[in-house]
Design a protein around this motif. Structure first.
Motif, PDB file in Angstrom:
ATOM      1  N   LYS A 151       0.816  -1.219   0.000  1.00  0.00           N
ATOM      2  CA  LYS A 151       0.000   0.000   0.000  1.00  0.00           C
ATOM      3  C   LYS A 151       0.846   1.264   0.000  1.00  0.00           C
ATOM      4  CE  LYS A 151      -4.025  -2.092   2.248  1.00  0.00           C
ATOM      5  NZ  LYS A 151      -4.870  -1.953   1.030  1.00  0.00           N
ATOM      6  N   GLN A 152       2.040   1.147  -0.546  1.00  0.00           N
ATOM      7  CA  GLN A 152       2.941   2.294  -0.603  1.00  0.00           C
ATOM      8  C   GLN A 152       3.411   2.549  -2.033  1.00  0.00           C
ATOM      9  OE1 GLN A 152       5.877   0.873   2.342  1.00  0.00           O
ATOM     10  NE2 GLN A 152       5.243   2.573   3.656  1.00  0.00           N
ATOM     11  N   TRP A 237       9.578   4.869   0.458  1.00  0.00           N
ATOM     12  CA  TRP A 237       8.228   4.354   0.271  1.00  0.00           C
ATOM     13  C   TRP A 237       7.271   5.216   1.097  1.00  0.00           C
ATOM     14  CZ3 TRP A 237       7.725   1.123  -3.574  1.00  0.00           C
ATOM     15  CH2 TRP A 237       8.765   0.240  -3.908  1.00  0.00           C
ATOM     16  N   SER A 239       3.154   6.048   2.230  1.00  0.00           N
ATOM     17  CA  SER A 239       1.739   5.700   2.267  1.00  0.00           C
ATOM     18  C   SER A 239       0.960   6.808   1.555  1.00  0.00           C
ATOM     19  CB  SER A 239       1.247   5.574   3.714  1.00  0.00           C
ATOM     20  OG  SER A 239       1.955   4.547   4.383  1.00  0.00           O
ATOM     21  N   ARG A 261      -2.799   5.530  -6.384  1.00  0.00           N
ATOM     22  CA  ARG A 261      -3.720   5.674  -5.266  1.00  0.00           C
ATOM     23  C   ARG A 261      -4.992   4.858  -5.514  1.00  0.00           C
ATOM     24  NH1 ARG A 261      -4.634   9.672  -1.534  1.00  0.00           N
ATOM     25  NH2 ARG A 261      -3.307  11.164  -2.647  1.00  0.00           N
TER      26      ARG A 261
END
Length: 266
Positions: A151-152, A237, A239, A261
């Motif tokens: 999720k990064q 990295w 989020s 995203r």
């Protein structure tokens, strides 16, 4: 092809001074007016080039070079700032116009024999009547890639990035190299990692001065981030809810970040 529009033709104009766009009024970018209204440009009547059509009107390029408009009615706006405010079709024309102007400025003389070059009237090219050497506008293909890890997203700060901005990785395609090979090489050189699942995203002309940015989405495969500290200052990295300063949405880098995203949140 150079031409002189009639005085009563209503058209759109891209007027350049050095690396600035000449602006009349409050709206930056393409000017909508009659040729007769551009009194400050009368001396350049023989230097007008049609670059396309916009909203059902012809669109012309007028490059003043280093000469100032010399009119109190005009303002000068940076090319990048101008492009940030444009619709996609206006962006395309302004990008094309600037790249054409840059081409004409840098190909006044033949690189083979040194004589003067001339713009031909049947295609977009400069021709030397002495030795027959012909040049076309230069287009430099570049890859630009958004890399996802769980999720990064990987973002890097280059030495040319202003105000601490972080962006997706990008680089020029080398001779004899495919776009995909360029992605793998640039990612390894700039961040020290390997990627997989390469997918074409979209392309965007980037007139600084003549790049064609070819965008890809990719997934992290292996390796630890390692930058050279020169071309890339740092990379991390991030989020999606803790992003640093990133490029604007009109740029393909901004679009790649938003596409990543959507993949993460979707």
């Amino acid at each position: 092809m150079k031409l002189t529009p009639s005085a009563d033709e209503l058209a759109y104009w891209l007027i350049l001074h050095q690396d600035k766009v000449v602006q009349l009024g409050e709206e930056p970018g393409l000017l909508k007016c009659h040729w007769s209204a551009l009194d400050f440009a009368a001396a350049y009547a023989g230097e007008i080039i049609k670059i396309g059509e916009y909203r059902q009107h012809n669109c012309y390029l007028l490059d003043l070079g280093s000469e100032s408009p010399g009119s109190p009615r005009t303002e000068l706006v940076g090319l990048r700032a101008t492009l940030m405010t444009q619709s996609s079709d206006a962006y395309q024309l302004i990008a094309r116009g600037w790249q054409l102007a840059h081409f004409l400025r840098t190909h006044r003389y033949c690189g083979q024999c040194g004589r003067s070059m001339h713009l031909v009237d049947w295609e977009l090219a400069m021709l030397c009547h002495g030795c027959g050497h012909r040049c076309y506008p230069r287009i430099s293909p570049c890859i630009i890639t958004a890399i996802r890890k769980d999720k990064q997203i990987l973002l890097a700060q280059g030495r040319h990035h202003k105000s601490g901005m972080f962006s997706t990785l990008a680089g020029f395609v080398e001779s004899g190299e495919s776009l995909e090979q360029a992605v793998h090489r640039e990612v390894m050189e700039e961040a020290g990692i390997e990627v997989k699942n390469l997918r074409y995203f979209r392309s965007q002309p980037w007139p600084f001065p003549h790049q064609l940015m070819v965008g890809f989405l990719a997934d992290y495969a292996d390796g630890e981030i390692k930058v050279d500290g020169e071309e890339i200052i740092e990379a991390h990295w991030f989020s999606m809810d803790e992003l640093p300063l990133i490029p604007p949405a009109f740029s393909i880098s901004g679009q790649l970040i938003e596409a990543t995203r959507q993949l993460i949140e979707g």
